[in-house]
Design a protein around this motif. Sequence first.
Motif, PDB file in Angstrom:
ATOM      1  N   TYR A 153       0.839  -1.195   0.000  1.00 47.50           N
ATOM      2  CA  TYR A 153       0.000   0.000   0.000  1.00 47.50           C
ATOM      3  C   TYR A 153       0.881   1.254   0.000  1.00 47.50           C
ATOM      4  CZ  TYR A 153       1.137   0.458   4.945  1.00 47.50           C
ATOM      5  OH  TYR A 153       1.809   0.608   6.130  1.00 47.50           O
ATOM      6  N   PRO A 154       0.342   2.382  -0.492  1.00 43.30           N
ATOM      7  CA  PRO A 154       1.130   3.626  -0.475  1.00 43.30           C
ATOM      8  C   PRO A 154       0.981   4.350   0.862  1.00 43.30           C
ATOM      9  CG  PRO A 154      -0.912   3.975  -1.663  1.00 43.30           C
ATOM     10  CD  PRO A 154      -0.892   2.527  -1.259  1.00 43.30           C
ATOM     11  N   ILE A 155       2.108   4.823   1.424  1.00 38.81           N
ATOM     12  CA  ILE A 155       2.017   5.621   2.647  1.00 38.81           C
ATOM     13  C   ILE A 155       2.061   7.110   2.333  1.00 38.81           C
ATOM     14  CG2 ILE A 155       2.901   3.894   4.237  1.00 38.81           C
ATOM     15  CD1 ILE A 155       5.629   5.291   4.097  1.00 38.81           C
ATOM     16  N   ALA A 156       2.544   7.464   1.132  1.00 43.83           N
ATOM     17  CA  ALA A 156       2.555   8.861   0.697  1.00 43.83           C
ATOM     18  C   ALA A 156       2.362   8.883  -0.815  1.00 43.83           C
ATOM     19  CB  ALA A 156       3.857   9.539   1.076  1.00 43.83           C
ATOM     20  N   VAL A 157       1.439   9.719  -1.270  1.00 47.57           N
ATOM     21  CA  VAL A 157       1.165   9.855  -2.699  1.00 47.57           C
ATOM     22  C   VAL A 157       1.400  11.318  -3.075  1.00 47.57           C
ATOM     23  CG1 VAL A 157      -0.591   9.686  -4.492  1.00 47.57           C
ATOM     24  CG2 VAL A 157      -0.539   8.000  -2.650  1.00 47.57           C
ATOM     25  N   PHE A 158       2.184  11.531  -4.100  1.00 46.48           N
ATOM     26  CA  PHE A 158       2.494  12.876  -4.571  1.00 46.48           C
ATOM     27  C   PHE A 158       1.561  13.193  -5.734  1.00 46.48           C
ATOM     28  CE2 PHE A 158       6.230  10.980  -2.679  1.00 46.48           C
ATOM     29  CZ  PHE A 158       6.492  11.895  -1.676  1.00 46.48           C
ATOM     30  N   VAL A 159       0.481  13.880  -5.430  1.00 42.22           N
ATOM     31  CA  VAL A 159      -0.582  14.149  -6.390  1.00 42.22           C
ATOM     32  C   VAL A 159      -0.097  15.093  -7.485  1.00 42.22           C
ATOM     33  CG1 VAL A 159      -2.896  15.125  -6.634  1.00 42.22           C
ATOM     34  CG2 VAL A 159      -2.341  13.736  -4.646  1.00 42.22           C
ATOM     35  N   ASN A 160      -0.492  14.772  -8.713  1.00 39.86           N
ATOM     36  CA  ASN A 160      -0.186  15.566  -9.915  1.00 39.86           C
ATOM     37  C   ASN A 160       1.309  15.755 -10.160  1.00 39.86           C
ATOM     38  OD1 ASN A 160      -2.732  15.932 -11.065  1.00 39.86           O
ATOM     39  ND2 ASN A 160      -3.204  17.539  -9.589  1.00 39.86           N
ATOM     40  N   GLN A 161       2.085  14.760  -9.787  1.00 39.44           N
ATOM     41  CA  GLN A 161       3.507  14.752 -10.149  1.00 39.44           C
ATOM     42  C   GLN A 161       3.615  13.827 -11.361  1.00 39.44           C
ATOM     43  OE1 GLN A 161       5.753  16.753  -8.452  1.00 39.44           O
ATOM     44  NE2 GLN A 161       3.893  17.493  -7.502  1.00 39.44           N
ATOM     45  N   ILE A 162       4.443  12.811 -11.292  1.00 41.05           N
ATOM     46  CA  ILE A 162       4.463  11.818 -12.354  1.00 41.05           C
ATOM     47  C   ILE A 162       3.426  10.751 -12.003  1.00 41.05           C
ATOM     48  CG2 ILE A 162       6.816  12.275 -13.090  1.00 41.05           C
ATOM     49  CD1 ILE A 162       7.785  10.012 -11.381  1.00 41.05           C
ATOM     50  N   PRO A 163       2.936   9.986 -12.971  1.00 37.44           N
ATOM     51  CA  PRO A 163       1.808   9.083 -12.736  1.00 37.44           C
ATOM     52  C   PRO A 163       1.973   8.056 -11.615  1.00 37.44           C
ATOM     53  CG  PRO A 163       2.225   9.292 -15.073  1.00 37.44           C
ATOM     54  CD  PRO A 163       3.340  10.011 -14.370  1.00 37.44           C
ATOM     55  N   ASP A 164       3.189   7.703 -11.256  1.00 32.63           N
ATOM     56  CA  ASP A 164       3.363   6.697 -10.206  1.00 32.63           C
ATOM     57  C   ASP A 164       4.206   7.230  -9.047  1.00 32.63           C
ATOM     58  OD1 ASP A 164       5.730   6.888 -11.551  1.00 32.63           O
ATOM     59  OD2 ASP A 164       6.017   4.738 -11.810  1.00 32.63           O
ATOM     60  N   ALA A 165       3.999   8.497  -8.689  1.00 28.88           N
ATOM     61  CA  ALA A 165       4.793   9.130  -7.641  1.00 28.88           C
ATOM     62  C   ALA A 165       4.187   8.865  -6.267  1.00 28.88           C
ATOM     63  CB  ALA A 165       4.922  10.623  -7.889  1.00 28.88           C
ATOM     64  N   TYR A 166       4.613   7.770  -5.645  1.00 23.16           N
ATOM     65  CA  TYR A 166       4.168   7.447  -4.292  1.00 23.16           C
ATOM     66  C   TYR A 166       5.227   6.613  -3.587  1.00 23.16           C
ATOM     67  CZ  TYR A 166       2.845   2.938  -6.314  1.00 23.16           C
ATOM     68  OH  TYR A 166       2.858   1.724  -6.961  1.00 23.16           O
ATOM     69  N   LEU A 167       5.153   6.607  -2.265  1.00 26.64           N
ATOM     70  CA  LEU A 167       6.061   5.796  -1.457  1.00 26.64           C
ATOM     71  C   LEU A 167       5.301   4.592  -0.939  1.00 26.64           C
ATOM     72  CD1 LEU A 167       7.746   8.615   0.639  1.00 26.64           C
ATOM     73  CD2 LEU A 167       8.624   7.521  -1.430  1.00 26.64           C
ATOM     74  N   VAL A 168       5.881   3.427  -1.097  1.00 28.88           N
ATOM     75  CA  VAL A 168       5.246   2.183  -0.668  1.00 28.88           C
ATOM     76  C   VAL A 168       5.508   1.970   0.816  1.00 28.88           C
ATOM     77  CG1 VAL A 168       5.169  -0.316  -1.006  1.00 28.88           C
ATOM     78  CG2 VAL A 168       5.502   1.200  -2.961  1.00 28.88           C
ATOM     79  N   GLY A 169       4.454   1.570   1.549  1.00 28.40           N
ATOM     80  CA  GLY A 169       4.597   1.251   2.962  1.00 28.40           C
ATOM     81  C   GLY A 169       5.245  -0.112   3.140  1.00 28.40           C
ATOM     82  N   PRO A 170       5.498  -0.512   4.377  1.00 22.67           N
ATOM     83  CA  PRO A 170       6.092  -1.829   4.624  1.00 22.67           C
ATOM     84  C   PRO A 170       5.198  -2.929   4.042  1.00 22.67           C
ATOM     85  CG  PRO A 170       6.017  -0.527   6.640  1.00 22.67           C
ATOM     86  CD  PRO A 170       5.240   0.216   5.613  1.00 22.67           C
ATOM     87  N   THR A 171       5.778  -3.815   3.238  1.00 18.35           N
ATOM     88  CA  THR A 171       4.988  -4.872   2.596  1.00 18.35           C
ATOM     89  C   THR A 171       4.976  -6.167   3.394  1.00 18.35           C
ATOM     90  OG1 THR A 171       6.902  -5.494   1.262  1.00 18.35           O
ATOM     91  CG2 THR A 171       5.331  -3.944   0.287  1.00 18.35           C
ATOM     92  N   LYS A 172       5.617  -6.161   4.538  1.00 18.07           N
ATOM     93  CA  LYS A 172       5.590  -7.311   5.439  1.00 18.07           C
ATOM     94  C   LYS A 172       5.025  -6.843   6.776  1.00 18.07           C
ATOM     95  CE  LYS A 172       9.496  -9.580   3.324  1.00 18.07           C
ATOM     96  NZ  LYS A 172      10.849 -10.038   3.454  1.00 18.07           N
TER      97      LYS A 172
END
Length: 185
Positions: A153-172
């Motif tokens: 899941y994303p913990i931070a999404v950078f709106v209206n930047q590049i189409p996939d500009a987000y930071l992924v949260g811990p996946t475990k």
Amino acid sequence: TTTLYSYVVNGGKQNDDGVEAALRYLLYQSNKGFIESIHPFVNLTYSDFKYKDYSFHYKGKVLIDSVVNYDGKAVAGVPKWVVNAGVDVATKYGFYANATYFYKDGFSITSDGINRTTSYALLNAKLGYQGSISKHFDIDVYLGDNNIAGVKYPIAVFVNQIPDAYLVGPTKANYYVGLNFRYNF
């Protein structure tokens, strides 16, 4: 090959309609048994945020003026539904437990609505002990687990930047422990 600049013409407005609700209920309470109280709860937010009279003006590759109208589209960065539900359990002897389920709808990353996050749900749990060591000292010792199911899941999404500009949260699963001391005057 990219536009070196952009600017907004007539930033426009937004219609921000929605509702928030929080419910907490005392399901069980007793001074005699091991379990002192059980409190289920739910918090939810419904957001229907839409652009109104919002246009974006930019120069294209061949310096041709272009205007894109986002009127009526969902506002970027705002999920329709966010839900947090769970239960708090407290015991007569200071032990406690908490479990939560968190859901967040997918939402647009860009104003045009083309690029979106996916929805996700997280399950979290915590166990602990709270008590008094003496007249002036209290203690809280706990351990827990966030993202029990290991959801991406994303913990931070950078709106209206590049189409996939987000930071992924811990996946475990993310385990933690804690110890708090408190001094009472």
